[in-house]
Design a protein around this motif. Sequence first.
Motif, mmCIF file in Angstrom:
data_model
loop_
_atom_site.group_PDB
_atom_site.id
_atom_site.type_symbol
_atom_site.label_atom_id
_atom_site.label_comp_id
_atom_site.label_asym_id
_atom_site.label_seq_id
_atom_site.Cartn_x
_atom_site.Cartn_y
_atom_site.Cartn_z
ATOM 1 N N ILE A 75 0.841 -1.203 0.000
ATOM 2 C CA ILE A 75 0.000 0.000 0.000
ATOM 3 C C ILE A 75 0.874 1.251 0.000
ATOM 4 N N TRP A 76 1.942 1.239 0.807
ATOM 5 C CA TRP A 76 2.846 2.392 0.799
ATOM 6 C C TRP A 76 3.466 2.585 -0.585
ATOM 7 N N LYS A 77 3.789 1.493 -1.243
ATOM 8 C CA LYS A 77 4.353 1.590 -2.593
ATOM 9 C C LYS A 77 3.336 2.221 -3.542
ATOM 10 N N ALA A 78 2.056 1.856 -3.416
ATOM 11 C CA ALA A 78 1.006 2.448 -4.244
ATOM 12 C C ALA A 78 0.871 3.946 -3.961
ATOM 13 N N VAL A 79 0.967 4.335 -2.690
ATOM 14 C CA VAL A 79 0.886 5.759 -2.330
ATOM 15 C C VAL A 79 2.067 6.506 -2.937
ATOM 16 N N LYS A 80 3.255 5.925 -2.839
ATOM 17 C CA LYS A 80 4.435 6.571 -3.436
ATOM 18 C C LYS A 80 4.263 6.725 -4.942
ATOM 19 N N SER A 81 3.799 5.680 -5.588
ATOM 20 C CA SER A 81 3.613 5.717 -7.041
ATOM 21 C C SER A 81 2.619 6.804 -7.436
ATOM 22 N N ASP A 82 1.464 6.810 -6.792
ATOM 23 C CA ASP A 82 0.436 7.785 -7.148
ATOM 24 C C ASP A 82 0.853 9.207 -6.806
ATOM 25 N N SER A 83 1.558 9.395 -5.702
ATOM 26 C CA SER A 83 2.002 10.745 -5.358
ATOM 27 C C SER A 83 3.042 11.249 -6.355
ATOM 28 N N LEU A 84 3.877 10.355 -6.831
ATOM 29 C CA LEU A 84 4.868 10.743 -7.835
ATOM 30 C C LEU A 84 4.189 11.070 -9.167
ATOM 31 N N ILE A 85 3.160 10.323 -9.513
ATOM 32 C CA ILE A 85 2.392 10.621 -10.730
ATOM 33 C C ILE A 85 1.782 12.018 -10.624
ATOM 34 N N LEU A 86 1.207 12.343 -9.466
ATOM 35 C CA LEU A 86 0.619 13.678 -9.294
ATOM 36 C C LEU A 86 1.695 14.761 -9.332
ATOM 37 N N ALA A 87 2.821 14.517 -8.677
ATOM 38 C CA ALA A 87 3.900 15.508 -8.680
ATOM 39 C C ALA A 87 4.375 15.786 -10.102
ATOM 40 N N GLU A 88 4.631 14.733 -10.855
ATOM 41 C CA GLU A 88 5.067 14.922 -12.243
ATOM 42 C C GLU A 88 3.933 15.471 -13.102
#
Length: 158
Positions: A75-88
């Motif tokens: 779940i933390w990996k999914a949060v990191k992935s999605d937050s990076l998608i939003l940042a980019e």
Amino acid sequence: MNLNVRYLLTAGLLLGMGVFLSWSQTSPTQAATTEKPQTGVPVEPDMHEFMEYVFQPTYRRLKKSLSTEPDNNQIWKAVKSDSLILAEGGNLLLLHKPENNRADWDQHSIQVRQFGGQLYKAAKAKDYQASKAKFASMLKNCNACHKQFDNGKHQLKP
């Protein structure tokens, strides 16, 4: 075979190989034009489409992932992935040109990048409270942008 003929044949062969190699490394488009390729062009210029297919699914996944404290690395990996998608995605928003208020648009886009980056760092640290706070800050910024540029439509809920 005469030594001079050998040198001429070798020189001709090397010259031909050089021409072939330089030709094969140039695409037909590059060979036909001297223009530089255009950079920074949105693939999807319609903002509604862009938001619907890039930001909306990412927002929904994050909302679900952060509804309770993540209890495993997946779940933390999914949060990191999605937050990076939003940042980019904030960087991608800068490619779009609104009809007016460009400075405000750019500021909202930069804040998406900043809050997304901060959310990514909080998720890397597995800091649930900071992750929730950064997600809420991003949503507040998104809603302010939607209010200004989309007549208040599509307000997001944490």
